[in-house]
Design a protein around this motif. Sequence first.
Motif, PDB file in Angstrom:
ATOM      1  N   ASN A  43      44.179  39.867  46.068  1.00  0.00           N
ATOM      2  CA  ASN A  43      43.347  40.965  46.563  1.00  0.00           C
ATOM      3  C   ASN A  43      42.449  41.488  45.438  1.00  0.00           C
ATOM      4  O   ASN A  43      42.868  41.605  44.285  1.00  0.00           O
ATOM      5  CB  ASN A  43      44.225  42.106  47.086  1.00  0.00           C
ATOM      6  N   GLY A  45      40.973  44.566  45.558  1.00  0.00           N
ATOM      7  CA  GLY A  45      40.940  46.034  45.560  1.00  0.00           C
ATOM      8  C   GLY A  45      41.406  46.616  44.235  1.00  0.00           C
ATOM      9  O   GLY A  45      42.516  46.322  43.779  1.00  0.00           O
ATOM     10  N   GLN A  48      44.833  49.022  43.842  1.00  0.00           N
ATOM     11  CA  GLN A  48      46.025  48.548  44.523  1.00  0.00           C
ATOM     12  C   GLN A  48      46.882  47.709  43.595  1.00  0.00           C
ATOM     13  O   GLN A  48      46.441  47.246  42.548  1.00  0.00           O
ATOM     14  CB  GLN A  48      45.616  47.681  45.729  1.00  0.00           C
ATOM     15  N   ASP A  50      48.933  44.154  42.821  1.00  0.00           N
ATOM     16  CA  ASP A  50      48.509  42.777  43.056  1.00  0.00           C
ATOM     17  C   ASP A  50      49.209  42.234  44.294  1.00  0.00           C
ATOM     18  O   ASP A  50      50.441  42.228  44.373  1.00  0.00           O
ATOM     19  CB  ASP A  50      48.856  41.901  41.848  1.00  0.00           C
ATOM     20  N   ILE A  63      52.015  37.115  52.619  1.00  0.00           N
ATOM     21  CA  ILE A  63      51.468  38.069  51.648  1.00  0.00           C
ATOM     22  C   ILE A  63      52.614  38.577  50.784  1.00  0.00           C
ATOM     23  O   ILE A  63      53.634  39.063  51.301  1.00  0.00           O
ATOM     24  CB  ILE A  63      50.741  39.245  52.342  1.00  0.00           C
ATOM     25  N   PHE A  89      40.660  37.564  50.934  1.00  0.00           N
ATOM     26  CA  PHE A  89      40.753  39.011  51.110  1.00  0.00           C
ATOM     27  C   PHE A  89      39.363  39.622  51.286  1.00  0.00           C
ATOM     28  O   PHE A  89      38.379  39.140  50.710  1.00  0.00           O
ATOM     29  CB  PHE A  89      41.390  39.668  49.878  1.00  0.00           C
ATOM     30  N   SER A  90      39.297  40.724  52.052  1.00  0.00           N
ATOM     31  CA  SER A  90      38.072  41.514  52.109  1.00  0.00           C
ATOM     32  C   SER A  90      37.846  42.185  50.760  1.00  0.00           C
ATOM     33  O   SER A  90      38.759  42.296  49.931  1.00  0.00           O
ATOM     34  CB  SER A  90      38.152  42.570  53.214  1.00  0.00           C
ATOM     35  N   GLY A  93      40.188  44.840  49.851  1.00  0.00           N
ATOM     36  CA  GLY A  93      41.579  44.431  49.787  1.00  0.00           C
ATOM     37  C   GLY A  93      42.432  44.827  50.975  1.00  0.00           C
ATOM     38  O   GLY A  93      43.649  44.634  50.948  1.00  0.00           O
ATOM     39  N   THR A  94      41.819  45.348  52.032  1.00  0.00           N
ATOM     40  CA  THR A  94      42.608  45.847  53.162  1.00  0.00           C
ATOM     41  C   THR A  94      42.789  44.819  54.278  1.00  0.00           C
ATOM     42  O   THR A  94      43.627  45.007  55.157  1.00  0.00           O
ATOM     43  CB  THR A  94      41.956  47.094  53.776  1.00  0.00           C
ATOM     44  N   ILE A  96      42.684  40.428  55.537  1.00  0.00           N
ATOM     45  CA  ILE A  96      42.759  39.018  55.177  1.00  0.00           C
ATOM     46  C   ILE A  96      42.122  38.201  56.295  1.00  0.00           C
ATOM     47  O   ILE A  96      42.318  38.500  57.474  1.00  0.00           O
ATOM     48  CB  ILE A  96      44.225  38.588  54.984  1.00  0.00           C
ATOM     49  N   ASN A 312      44.237  36.733  39.406  1.00  0.00           N
ATOM     50  CA  ASN A 312      44.244  38.081  39.975  1.00  0.00           C
ATOM     51  C   ASN A 312      43.017  38.847  39.505  1.00  0.00           C
ATOM     52  O   ASN A 312      42.214  38.345  38.704  1.00  0.00           O
ATOM     53  CB  ASN A 312      45.551  38.819  39.637  1.00  0.00           C
ATOM     54  N   LYS A 313      42.834  40.072  40.002  1.00  0.00           N
ATOM     55  CA  LYS A 313      41.564  40.787  39.820  1.00  0.00           C
ATOM     56  C   LYS A 313      41.248  41.120  38.365  1.00  0.00           C
ATOM     57  O   LYS A 313      40.087  41.239  37.993  1.00  0.00           O
ATOM     58  CB  LYS A 313      41.536  42.063  40.657  1.00  0.00           C
TER      59      LYS A 313
END
Length: 360
Positions: A43, A45, A48, A50, A63, A89-90, A93-94, A96, A312-313
Motif C-alpha cells: 500500500n 498510503g 498507514q 505496511d 492482505i 492498491f489505490s 491505500g484504501t 485494492i 514498500n512505500k
Amino acid sequence: MSGLFGGGSSTAASASNQTQGDLKSDVPLSNPPTDSISDLAFNPGQNQSDFLAVASWDNKVRIYEINGQGQSEGRYQYEHSQPVLNVDFSRDGTKIVSAGADKSVKVCDLASQQEIVAGTHDQPVRTARFFEAGGNPMIVSGSWDKTVKYWDMRQQGPAATVQCQDRVYAMDVKGDLCVVGTADRYINVIDLKNPQKIYKSIQSPLKWQTRVVSCFTDSAGYAIGSIEGRCAIQYVEDKDASSNFSFKCHRDPAVNNTVNVHAVNSISFHPVHGTFSTAGSDGTFHFWDKDAKHRLKGYPNVGGSITATAFNKTGSIFAYAISYDWSKGYQNNTSSYPTKVMLHPIQGDECKPRPSMKKR
C-alpha cells in the motif's frame, strides 16, 4: 549499447565481493498462498501501516499487515473464480484492484471489506492498475482480448477502450505514464491525461517475448524484462533516446560455450532512490543503478523461481515471492516446490545509487 553491468567477467569477478548481498535477515510471510504467486503490491498510503497484497493461482487475494520487525499477520482475503494474475492498491491505500483469469476486474474496499466487479473483458484480465483522473480514482486494465479498458466505479461499463496490437502481457502505471507490453513484443506508451489513444508505440528492443514492464519512479521512462534474460531501459521522449540501453541478466555462467538463460519475471523500482531490482526464473534477484549502468548487489539463489517482487512505500522492505513459474513445463511442478513470500530488510547502501560511478 548492450552489455553486462559492471563490465566484463574479470571486472565482475573482482567486484563480486563488494556486490554480493546476503539473505540471512530475510523472514517469511506467515500463512502464504497454497499455489503459485502471481503478484505482490504494497500500500502507498503514507499514514498507514505496511499492508502487502498477494495474488495467487489459488484464486485468492490475501492482505497482510507487516510491522516494523518484519512480522506479518493475515488481515483479509477475497476470491475470484479463477487464478488472480495481478493486484494493485489505490493511491490512498484504501482499495485494492485485482485482475483475474475469470475475465473480471474486482475492487475491494478494505474498510468495509466489500468487493465489487468493476469491469469485465472477453478474455482473462492479465493486469490492472489504479490511477487518478481529475482527483477521481480510475482503473486501467489490460487483457488477452487485446484491449486496454478504463473503469470509473461511479458508472457501468468501460469509460473508454483502447485496441492493442495483440494480447496484453504486462502493464505498469506511474503518475500519468501507462506502459503496456503485448504479445509480438509491442510496447505501447499511453499518457493518462489523454488516455483514449496510444501516445507512442514501439517494438521492444529485446528480441524475445516481453515478460514485465515497470515505470521509473519519475515517470520519464520504463524498464522491460524478457524471457531471454535481458532487461532494457527506455525513455519515453525521443530527446532522451541516447540514454536507452539494454543489458544481460539472470544467465548462468557459460559451460562448454552454452549459456542457460532465464526469464526476467519482475522489475521493481525503489520509491526513494529510483534504483531497481530484477528477479527471475533462476531464483536470484539483483539491485541495479540505471544511471551509473552499475549492479549494486546480487543475491544467492533463494531455492526456487522468483515470480513477483515489490518495495514498500519507504523502500525499507523488499518482498519477493518464490513459487513455480512454469518455465520448465508441468513436469517440474512438484509438490515439494516452495511457495512462499520473503521479506528482505533493506540495509545500508544496498539500493543507494553510486555517486562515484556517475562522475567517471
